[in-house]
Each structure stands twice: as C-alpha cells, then as structure tokens.
Motif scaffolding. Sequence first.
Motif, PDB file in Angstrom:
ATOM      1  N   LYS A 192       0.403  -1.044  -0.020  1.00 27.52           N
ATOM      2  CA  LYS A 192      -0.001  -0.225  -0.254  1.00 27.52           C
ATOM      3  C   LYS A 192       0.767   1.235   0.204  1.00 27.52           C
ATOM      4  CE  LYS A 192      -0.569  -0.204   4.723  1.00 27.52           C
ATOM      5  NZ  LYS A 192      -2.350  -0.398   6.004  1.00 27.52           N
ATOM      6  N   GLY A 232       2.937   1.840  -1.990  1.00 31.11           N
ATOM      7  CA  GLY A 232       1.990   2.378  -4.033  1.00 31.11           C
ATOM      8  C   GLY A 232       4.390   2.075  -4.382  1.00 31.11           C
ATOM      9  N   GLN A 234      -4.243  -0.637 -15.650  1.00 29.32           N
ATOM     10  CA  GLN A 234      -5.030   0.616 -15.381  1.00 29.32           C
ATOM     11  C   GLN A 234      -6.368   0.543 -16.410  1.00 29.32           C
ATOM     12  OE1 GLN A 234      -3.324   4.804 -14.520  1.00 29.32           O
ATOM     13  NE2 GLN A 234      -1.812   4.282 -15.720  1.00 29.32           N
ATOM     14  N   TYR A 286      -3.969   4.220  -9.149  1.00 28.48           N
ATOM     15  CA  TYR A 286      -2.760   4.956  -8.296  1.00 28.48           C
ATOM     16  C   TYR A 286      -3.153   5.779  -7.056  1.00 28.48           C
ATOM     17  CZ  TYR A 286      -3.501   9.195 -11.450  1.00 28.48           C
ATOM     18  OH  TYR A 286      -4.531  10.055 -12.219  1.00 28.48           O
ATOM     19  N   PHE A 287      -2.867   6.228  -6.589  1.00 32.47           N
ATOM     20  CA  PHE A 287      -2.966   7.916  -5.726  1.00 32.47           C
ATOM     21  C   PHE A 287      -1.438   8.658  -5.901  1.00 32.47           C
ATOM     22  CE2 PHE A 287      -0.598   4.869  -3.073  1.00 32.47           C
ATOM     23  CZ  PHE A 287       0.240   5.466  -2.296  1.00 32.47           C
ATOM     24  N   THR A 288      -1.719   9.980  -5.415  1.00 32.96           N
ATOM     25  CA  THR A 288      -0.526  10.549  -5.324  1.00 32.96           C
ATOM     26  C   THR A 288      -0.157  11.827  -3.633  1.00 32.96           C
ATOM     27  OG1 THR A 288      -2.260  12.887  -5.446  1.00 32.96           O
ATOM     28  CG2 THR A 288      -1.321  11.436  -7.816  1.00 32.96           C
ATOM     29  N   LYS A 289       0.278  12.232  -3.670  1.00 33.81           N
ATOM     30  CA  LYS A 289       0.944  12.558  -1.920  1.00 33.81           C
ATOM     31  C   LYS A 289       0.821  14.154  -2.411  1.00 33.81           C
ATOM     32  CE  LYS A 289       2.916   8.259  -0.219  1.00 33.81           C
ATOM     33  NZ  LYS A 289       4.340   8.046  -0.294  1.00 33.81           N
ATOM     34  N   LYS A 348       2.977   9.273  -9.140  1.00 35.51           N
ATOM     35  CA  LYS A 348       1.356   8.677  -9.114  1.00 35.51           C
ATOM     36  C   LYS A 348       2.277   7.280  -8.602  1.00 35.51           C
ATOM     37  CE  LYS A 348      -0.554   9.978 -13.550  1.00 35.51           C
ATOM     38  NZ  LYS A 348      -1.396   9.296 -14.649  1.00 35.51           N
ATOM     39  N   TYR A 349       1.518   6.912  -7.414  1.00 30.66           N
ATOM     40  CA  TYR A 349       2.086   5.641  -6.447  1.00 30.66           C
ATOM     41  C   TYR A 349       0.957   4.873  -6.857  1.00 30.66           C
ATOM     42  CZ  TYR A 349       4.983   8.913  -4.136  1.00 30.66           C
ATOM     43  OH  TYR A 349       5.958   9.926  -3.910  1.00 30.66           O
ATOM     44  N   ASN A 390      -5.787  -3.077  -7.247  1.00 30.26           N
ATOM     45  CA  ASN A 390      -7.049  -2.819  -7.058  1.00 30.26           C
ATOM     46  C   ASN A 390      -7.867  -3.421  -6.368  1.00 30.26           C
ATOM     47  OD1 ASN A 390      -9.670  -1.920  -7.076  1.00 30.26           O
ATOM     48  ND2 ASN A 390      -9.805  -1.793  -9.816  1.00 30.26           N
TER      49      ASN A 390
END
Length: 167
Positions: free
Chosen positions: A42, A44, A69, A76-79, A85-86, A90
């Motif tokens: 998690k 990423g 994807q 993906y998520f970003t910080k 992108k991390y 899914n």
Amino acid sequence: MKESVCKEKMDLVEKLGVHLENREQLAPVAARILSYVILTGKKGATFEDMVTVLCASKSTISTHLNHLQDLNKIVYFTKTGDRKKYFIINKDMVVQHIDNMITHWRQEREIHLEIKDYKLVQNNDKIENEEEKFDLNFHDDYIKFIDAASASINELRKKITDNKFDL
C-alpha cells in the motif's frame, strides 16, 4: 536502486509474474509490473522505481501501466506536494477473481450432480450385478469439497468487501 530491492522480492516478482501471465493472460512485462505492485504493497510503486527495478524502458512500462489501469487491475494515488503517482493493487480485481472462481466451481458442481444422477438413474438402478455399478463416492466427495471451498472463499470475499483487509 535495483541493488536496494532484495533478491528475495525480485525472485518472487518473477515467480508471481509467470503465474499471472497464465492466469490473467498478461504480457510478461505487464505481469511483472503487477507482481511488483502487489509485493510493494500500500505504500505504492512509482513509475521510476519500476523502470529501474524491472529493467524496462519508460515507454514499455508506461504502455503496460496504462493497460493494467484499463483492465482495472491497478489504481494510483498521489501525495500532496509530490508529482509522482503511486500504483497499488485494485482490490476489486481480487473480488472479481474470487467471483470467477465461485462461478467456475458452481458450474463444476452442477456437472458433477448431473453425472452422478445419470450414473445412478440410467445405470446403477438398472444393473443387478453390484460389481458393475458406478461408485458414486468420488462425486459426493468432490461436491462436498466444492461446497466447503465455496463457503471459505465467500467468507474471504466478504472480509475484502467489508474492508477488513488492506491489500
């Protein structure tokens, strides 16, 4: 960077990658990307990490990331304050795989019930000689196994959908 990723992880990326190539019908690099993302967890996996660790070109990694994807296998998520992108797994992919297993097992169960019924009604009920009758224990045991396996995997699915697991 590659030296910092332990050999054990990379060996497992390869082993899982081969498995996913077959199970998910993925290209080798896509399967290795998915494996790497699964094993990174998690926190990423970044695009840059994958280019370095998987020893593939930026265009190859980019193409396969986009494909994964599109297949809804990764997200993906970003910080905040970070442009990277991390990529993570899914969890819907895992639920979909479980649903496919359950469907497959249900179909196998139905076939075994039909075979057992046929052997019983069309053959065993009409055969006088006990030695010539079909042994139906295999079908009974197999159906019992499918029922137990289905109950177990349904329990796992419920835990995943109830957010009791962090994948």
